[in-house]
Design a protein around this motif. Sequence first.
Motif, short mmCIF file in Angstrom:
data_model
loop_
_atom_site.label_atom_id
_atom_site.label_comp_id
_atom_site.label_asym_id
_atom_site.label_seq_id
_atom_site.Cartn_x
_atom_site.Cartn_y
_atom_site.Cartn_z
N LYS A 168 0.83 -1.21 0.00
CA LYS A 168 0.00 0.00 0.00
C LYS A 168 0.87 1.26 0.00
O LYS A 168 0.60 2.20 -0.74
CB LYS A 168 -0.92 0.01 1.23
CG LYS A 168 -2.18 -0.78 1.08
CD LYS A 168 -3.26 -0.34 2.08
CE LYS A 168 -2.76 -0.34 3.50
NZ LYS A 168 -3.83 0.06 4.45
N LEU A 178 -9.77 1.69 -3.96
CA LEU A 178 -10.07 0.25 -3.94
C LEU A 178 -9.08 -0.53 -4.80
O LEU A 178 -8.74 -1.67 -4.48
CB LEU A 178 -11.50 0.02 -4.45
CG LEU A 178 -12.64 0.39 -3.49
CD1 LEU A 178 -13.98 0.08 -4.13
CD2 LEU A 178 -12.50 -0.35 -2.16
N HIS A 181 -6.02 -1.17 -2.67
CA HIS A 181 -6.28 -2.23 -1.70
C HIS A 181 -6.31 -3.59 -2.38
O HIS A 181 -5.77 -4.57 -1.86
CB HIS A 181 -7.61 -1.99 -1.00
CG HIS A 181 -7.60 -0.82 -0.08
ND1 HIS A 181 -6.74 -0.72 1.01
CD2 HIS A 181 -8.34 0.32 -0.06
CE1 HIS A 181 -6.96 0.42 1.64
NE2 HIS A 181 -7.93 1.07 1.02
N ALA A 182 -6.95 -3.68 -3.55
CA ALA A 182 -7.05 -4.95 -4.27
C ALA A 182 -5.67 -5.43 -4.74
O ALA A 182 -5.33 -6.61 -4.61
CB ALA A 182 -7.99 -4.80 -5.46
N TRP A 257 -9.81 -7.59 1.05
CA TRP A 257 -9.34 -6.28 1.50
C TRP A 257 -10.15 -5.14 0.91
O TRP A 257 -10.49 -4.18 1.61
CB TRP A 257 -7.85 -6.11 1.17
CG TRP A 257 -6.96 -6.73 2.17
CD1 TRP A 257 -6.15 -7.83 2.01
CD2 TRP A 257 -6.75 -6.31 3.52
NE1 TRP A 257 -5.48 -8.12 3.17
CE2 TRP A 257 -5.83 -7.20 4.11
CE3 TRP A 257 -7.27 -5.28 4.30
CZ2 TRP A 257 -5.41 -7.08 5.43
CZ3 TRP A 257 -6.85 -5.15 5.62
CH2 TRP A 257 -5.93 -6.05 6.17
N SER A 258 -10.46 -5.23 -0.39
CA SER A 258 -11.23 -4.14 -1.01
C SER A 258 -12.64 -4.08 -0.43
O SER A 258 -13.18 -2.99 -0.18
CB SER A 258 -11.27 -4.29 -2.53
OG SER A 258 -11.77 -5.56 -2.91
N GLU A 261 -12.33 -2.70 3.30
CA GLU A 261 -12.08 -1.26 3.37
C GLU A 261 -13.30 -0.46 2.89
O GLU A 261 -13.62 0.59 3.44
CB GLU A 261 -10.84 -0.89 2.51
CG GLU A 261 -9.53 -1.52 3.00
CD GLU A 261 -9.03 -0.92 4.31
OE1 GLU A 261 -9.63 0.07 4.80
OE2 GLU A 261 -8.03 -1.44 4.85
#
Length: 267
Positions: A168, A178, A181-182, A257-258, A261
Motif C-alpha cells: 500500500k 479500492l 487495496h485490491a 481487503w477491497s 475497506e
Amino acid sequence: MIAGSIAGSVEHMAMFPVDTLKTRMQAITSSFKTPSLNLRQSLGSILKLEGLGGLYRGIAAMGLGAGPAHAVYFSVYESCKKSLPNNPIAHAASGVLATVASDAVITPMDLVKQRLQLKGSPYKGVVDCVRRVLVEEGFGAFYASYRTTVVMNAPFTAVHFATYEAAKRGLTDSDETLLVHATAGAAAGALAAAITTPLDVVKTQLQCQGVCGCDRYSSSSMVEVVQTIKKRDGYGGLIRGWIPRMLFHAPAAAICWSTYEAVKSFF
C-alpha cells in the motif's frame, strides 16, 4: 466486525470452486500411489463426474464459519494495530494474534467443509457430517488440525499483513483507492500462500484422515504427517495444490481487503 464478516463471506464464497480443486489435489489416498493431477485435469474430472455442483459441495459449512471467523480476525487485527507502533513488525504481530483467535472459530467448520469437498464424500451435508464426526470420532476431531492451522496461518498472516501494508505504501502516498487495496491484497495473498503450502497439505491430511481412503494418523503430529507424505510421494507431495492455493489467495485477498475497506468506510 461487520466489515470483516462481510469481507470474509464474500471472499470465500467467490473463490470456493478453486478451494475445492486445492482440497482434491491435496487429499492423497493411501490405497495406492496417487498420480499427480494438474489443475485442468482436476477441474475436468469434477465437471465430468459430478457436474458444476461438485465444485460447491461444502460451501454451506464455509458460509457458517467464514463470517464469524473474519469478524474476530479483523477486529483483533485493528485493535492490536492501534496499540502497537506503525511498522511492519507490529503489523505482522497483529496479524498473528488475529489468526490465532479466528482459527479457533473457523477450524471446526473448515474440517466439515473439506470432508464434504472430497470425491465420493460419505456425508449428506453439514449437519450429517457434524453429527457423524461427533459420534464416531469425538469433539476433539474438530480441532485435530488446529495446531497445524495456527502454525501455518501465523507465518501466512505475518507475511500477508506485512506485505499488504508495505505494498500500500509503495503504491500510493495519499489516496488509498479500492484498486490499491485490491492490488496490495493480491500480492500479499499470493506470496503468503506460496510460502505456506506444505503446512496446508498437512492440515488437509489431518482434517480428511480416515475419509475416502485418506490415511488415518495415530496423533495430530505434523512430523508424522510430513514423514508419511515424504515416504509415499517425495518432497513433491508437500507442495500439492500450490497453484490453486495461489490462485485462491491472490484474488481472495484482493476481494477481501477491497470489500473490507469499502464496508469500513461506509460505516
